[in-house]
Enzyme design. Structure first.
Site, short mmCIF file in Angstrom:
data_model
loop_
_atom_site.label_atom_id
_atom_site.label_comp_id
_atom_site.label_asym_id
_atom_site.label_seq_id
_atom_site.Cartn_x
_atom_site.Cartn_y
_atom_site.Cartn_z
N LYS A 25 -1.31 7.15 -19.39
CA LYS A 25 -0.77 5.85 -18.96
C LYS A 25 -0.02 5.24 -20.13
O LYS A 25 -0.34 5.53 -21.29
CB LYS A 25 -1.93 4.92 -18.57
P1 NAD Z 1 3.45 -4.75 -7.50
O1 NAD Z 1 3.81 -5.38 -8.78
O2 NAD Z 1 4.52 -4.24 -6.59
O3 NAD Z 1 2.58 -5.77 -6.60
C1 NAD Z 1 1.49 -6.48 -7.09
C2 NAD Z 1 1.30 -7.71 -6.20
O4 NAD Z 1 0.07 -8.31 -6.54
C3 NAD Z 1 2.38 -8.76 -6.32
O5 NAD Z 1 2.74 -9.22 -5.02
C4 NAD Z 1 1.69 -9.90 -7.07
O6 NAD Z 1 2.18 -11.17 -6.68
C5 NAD Z 1 0.28 -9.70 -6.60
N1 NAD Z 1 -0.74 -10.27 -7.48
C6 NAD Z 1 -0.84 -10.17 -8.83
N2 NAD Z 1 -1.92 -10.86 -9.25
C7 NAD Z 1 -2.50 -11.40 -8.13
C8 NAD Z 1 -3.62 -12.22 -7.89
N3 NAD Z 1 -4.39 -12.62 -8.89
N4 NAD Z 1 -3.90 -12.58 -6.61
C9 NAD Z 1 -3.15 -12.16 -5.60
N5 NAD Z 1 -2.06 -11.39 -5.75
C10 NAD Z 1 -1.74 -11.00 -7.01
O7 NAD Z 1 2.39 -3.60 -7.87
P2 NAD Z 1 1.98 -2.34 -6.99
O8 NAD Z 1 2.81 -1.18 -7.36
O9 NAD Z 1 1.84 -2.77 -5.57
O10 NAD Z 1 0.54 -2.03 -7.61
C11 NAD Z 1 -0.59 -2.82 -7.29
C12 NAD Z 1 -1.85 -2.15 -7.82
O11 NAD Z 1 -1.97 -0.85 -7.25
C13 NAD Z 1 -1.91 -1.91 -9.33
O12 NAD Z 1 -3.26 -2.02 -9.73
C14 NAD Z 1 -1.46 -0.48 -9.51
O13 NAD Z 1 -1.97 0.11 -10.67
C15 NAD Z 1 -2.10 0.13 -8.28
N6 NAD Z 1 -1.49 1.36 -7.83
C16 NAD Z 1 -0.18 1.41 -7.50
C17 NAD Z 1 0.36 2.58 -7.02
C18 NAD Z 1 1.79 2.67 -6.56
O14 NAD Z 1 2.11 3.66 -5.91
N7 NAD Z 1 2.62 1.67 -6.79
C19 NAD Z 1 -0.43 3.73 -6.92
C20 NAD Z 1 -1.79 3.65 -7.27
C21 NAD Z 1 -2.31 2.45 -7.71
#
Ligand code: NAD
Length: 364
Positions: free
Chosen positions: A75
């Site tokens: 990471k």
């Molecule tokens: P992103 O930045 O597209 O979306 C994150 C969302 O969470 C945003 O809408 C933000 O406003 C919201 N958010 C942040 N803090 C918050 C809070 N305290 N309360 C409510 N909403 C909140 O990110 P993403 O790519 O959707 O990733 C989200 C999570 O999933 C992360 O932990 C990431 O590591 C994990 N993840 C993502 C993927 C992927 O394919 N993108 C794969 C595996 C895991």
């Protein structure tokens, strides 16, 4: 050792980069590379820490192992505002520094996307989650992780005494993962009753129209501007009535302060490390089924690994469905039989595979 805790798996490397001219910092962690070069996202945030990157890298080791991807876990973190006008420069400078770390393949994460991966690829010829024009399978645009969460739900619902069709779903964090989870879960007949972002939570017991909700979020930056629902504070999503809760934002959001208020019978961990250890134990005691992050949210990295092998979109989606359903079934059935936390079972399976591979690797 220098404040960095090590165990029988790693981390293999923890590297800090400082760029005095541009005044930004970055972190690279290769946790373990016994199963192959590590794959893991580049997180961009002003608050990302070495500890967070190390925990996320470990999650990638376990996820890549349990999903049989022949990749280790790594990471990276860029300590900066993802909306900075200098962000392209930051990515390019970071890419040049990791050029010779062949045991790390960067992918997208919170604060990075297909465009950022294209900048890295342009610099060093190594990245996944690329735009289609560069031969990529754009995993966020295709909703790979959300698709995987819906596949996971199909297998996990009966174990939690639920039927997916008609189940009420609350999604914390309505970004790439949250939006795609809402779409694919509602395609399978679930009703999305709540969604949240940093500005607040929107709730309707009659269900939210997913298409309209995504349009609202994209146009106005927040779900709270969706008209037909009640607005609550962001943290209130954890106490609303629902059957399935999908945390899809940041780490440790389910913790001692809110675990007793959770009404859901099934938790699909869309985010990485969204629950503290003691919260997971408390949920297990209450009979709530919680599918661990590295089982439930592996869709994105499976698609990334398929892209790395030049597979096409259909093959990637088939691989996600097969791997996630198989793992969810295996882990939940063993968890019931052996009366262990699902995370404990998943950990044992993932670690065993890495340790077996490490026997053949002199330096890992
Ligand atoms: P992103 O930045 O597209 O979306 C994150 C969302 O969470 C945003 O809408 C933000 O406003 C919201 N958010 C942040 N803090 C918050 C809070 N305290 N309360 C409510 N909403 C909140 O990110 P993403 O790519 O959707 O990733 C989200 C999570 O999933 C992360 O932990 C990431 O590591 C994990 N993840 C993502 C993927 C992927 O394919 N993108 C794969 C595996 C895991």
């Amino acid at each position: 050792m220098n404040g960095i805790e090590v165990d029988n798996l790693g981390p293999l490397k923890v590297v800090h980069f400082y760029f005095p001219k541009t005044d930004f910092r970055a972190i690279l962690v290769v946790d373990n590379a016994a199963l192959g070069p590590s794959i893991g996202g580049v997180r961009v945030s002003p608050s990302v820490s070495t500890e967070e990157v190390m925990r996320l890298a470990r999650t990638m080791t376990l996820k890549n192992s349990v999903t049989d991807l022949h990749h280790g876990g790594g990471k990276a973190g860029i300590i900066a505002d993802p909306k900075s006008p200098h962000i392209e420069r930051y990515f390019r400078l970071f890419a040049r520094q990791i050029r010779d770390f062949y045991d790390y393949i960067p992918g997208p994460d919170m604060g990075s996307n297909e465009e950022s991966m294209a900048w890295i690829y342009d610099e060093i010829g190594r990245a996944v989650g690329l735009p289609e024009e560069m031969g990529g399978l754009p995993l966020d645009k295709l909703g790979a992780t959300g698709f995987g969460l819906a596949e996971c739900a199909e297998v996990a619902c009966p174990q939690a005494g639920l039927e997916l069709r008609g189940a009420r779903v609350a999604i914390q964090g309505f970004g790439s993962v949250g939006k795609a989870a809402a779409k694919f879960l509602s395609d399978k007949g679930a009703t999305i009753v709540a969604a949240s972002d940093t500005k607040g939570t929107i709730y309707s017991s009659d269900g939210l129209d997913v298409k309209k909700l995504i349009e609202t979020k994209d146009a106005s930056q927040s779900v709270i501007h969706y008209k037909e629902g009640t607005v609550y504070k962001p943290e209130d999503i954890f106490s609303l009535e629902c059957d399935i809760l999908v945390p899809a934002a940041s780490p440790d959001v389910i913790n001692e302060s809110n675990v007793d208020n959770i009404k859901a019978r099934l938790i699909l961990q869309g985010a990485n490390i969204p629950a503290t250890k003691s919260a997971e134990e408390a949920l297990h005691k209450k009979g709530v089924v919680s599918v661990p992050d590295f089982i439930a949210n592996a869709g994105g990295v499976i698609m990334a690994a398929m892209e790395y092998r030049r597979k096409i979109e259909r093959e990637a989606f088939d691989a996600i469905a097969t791997k996630i359903k198989t793992n969810t079934k295996l882990v939940l059935e063993r968890s019931i039989k052996e009366r262990l936390l699902p995370r404990q079972v998943a950990l044992e399976i993932a670690q065993e595979r890495v340790l077996r591979a490490m026997k053949y690797r002199e330096s890992l």
